[in-house]
Design an enzyme around this catalytic site. Structure first.
Site, PDB file in Angstrom:
ATOM      1  N   SER A 139       0.841  -1.195   0.000  1.00  0.00           N
ATOM      2  CA  SER A 139       0.000   0.000   0.000  1.00  0.00           C
ATOM      3  C   SER A 139       0.873   1.240   0.000  1.00  0.00           C
ATOM      4  CB  SER A 139      -0.902   0.017   1.236  1.00  0.00           C
ATOM      5  OG  SER A 139      -1.556   1.265   1.385  1.00  0.00           O
ATOM      6  N   TYR A 152      -2.911  -1.150   9.812  1.00  0.00           N
ATOM      7  CA  TYR A 152      -2.805  -1.388   8.375  1.00  0.00           C
ATOM      8  C   TYR A 152      -1.443  -0.949   7.850  1.00  0.00           C
ATOM      9  CZ  TYR A 152      -4.163  -1.387   3.426  1.00  0.00           C
ATOM     10  OH  TYR A 152      -4.243  -1.625   2.065  1.00  0.00           O
TER      11      TYR A 152
END
Length: 256
Positions: A139, A152
């Site tokens: 990400s 995350y």
């Protein structure tokens, strides 16, 4: 480039494993490889639709014993693995003080340990074949901090570095390991973050109060945008590319 990537000889008799294949980027990637003629094995917790063109395997990648047993069966049936695409992931939103320990642990169990478990199943096969590709979808949150994304972001950073270490260890066997880091993409995970009908517009504009810049290209990525890059990195055209992290976010991280 497209003519080469679309060449049936490039993908004929190739077996590609894709985790998180039920929806979003995983589904788009599995479909792209299948359309190119590869034998695609898709892994996910469940499959909401039937796709007879790929082999759907229900698997909890965070459970090491399940991974070992399931992968053994898949290998016995389909043989070697030419590329492993780690896409499965989960997102728990919340500040550091709001996150539960369970949410923190599950983020790492799925986003990092899941990829680790799968790597350990395919690496011996790739070593024997003196080649292969492992692509992990991380990400752009690994490149720029995001408020309320502690679990995350941290887990994706761990996945990125796991992939880089794998690339170093496996280079002598001709196994290439790369990372693709998407930004905001039109997926169910992204949609779940939106509070109202203006969610897409607000995401493109950015959230200055959260220190989150907007998207210079003025649009979100499509799952196919990410899938195309994954396919390229898995192909012979990327035969000299390893240990790279390609960010696909429309410029949102400002080149970081």
């Amino acid at each position: 480039m497209n003519s080469t990537l679309n060449n049936e000889e490039e993908w004929a008799n190739k077996t590609i494993w894709v985790t998180g294949a039920n929806q979003g980027i995983g589904a788009a990637t599995a479909k792209k490889f299948q359309q190119l003629g590869a034998n695609v094995i898709g892994f996910d917790l469940n499959f909401t639709g039937s796709d007879n063109n790929i082999t759907q395997v229900v698997l909890d990648i965070s459970n090491e014993n399940d991974v070992i047993n399931t992968c053994k069966q898949v290998i016995e049936e389909h043989g070697t693995v030419d590329a492993l695409i780690n896409i499965a992931g989960i997102l728990h939103m919340g500040s550091i003080m709001e996150l539960t320990t369970e949410q923190w642990m599950s983020s790492f169990n799925v986003n990092v340990s899941g990829a680790f478990h799968l790597m350990r199943q395919v690496i011996p096969l790739m070593k024997a074949n003196q080649g292969g590709a492992i692509i992990s979808v991380s990400s752009n949150a690994n490149h720029m901090p995001r408020m309320s994304m502690a679990a995350y972001s941290a887990s994706k950073s761990a996945l990125t570095n796991l992939s880089l270490v794998a690339g170093l260890e496996l280079a002598k066997y001709g196994i290439r390991c790369n990372i693709v880091s998407p930004g905001s993409t039109q997926t169910p995970m992204q949609w779940s973050l939106w509070q109202d009908k203006n969610g897409e517009e607000k995401t493109i504009e950015g959230f200055p109060e959260q220190f989150k810049p907007g998207i210079p290209l003025g649009k979100l990525a499509s799952p196919e945008d990410i899938a195309n890059t994954v396919v390229f990195l898995s192909s012979s055209q990327a035969s000299h590319i390893t240990l790279q992290d390609i960010v696909i976010d429309g410029g949102a991280t400002l080149g970081k």
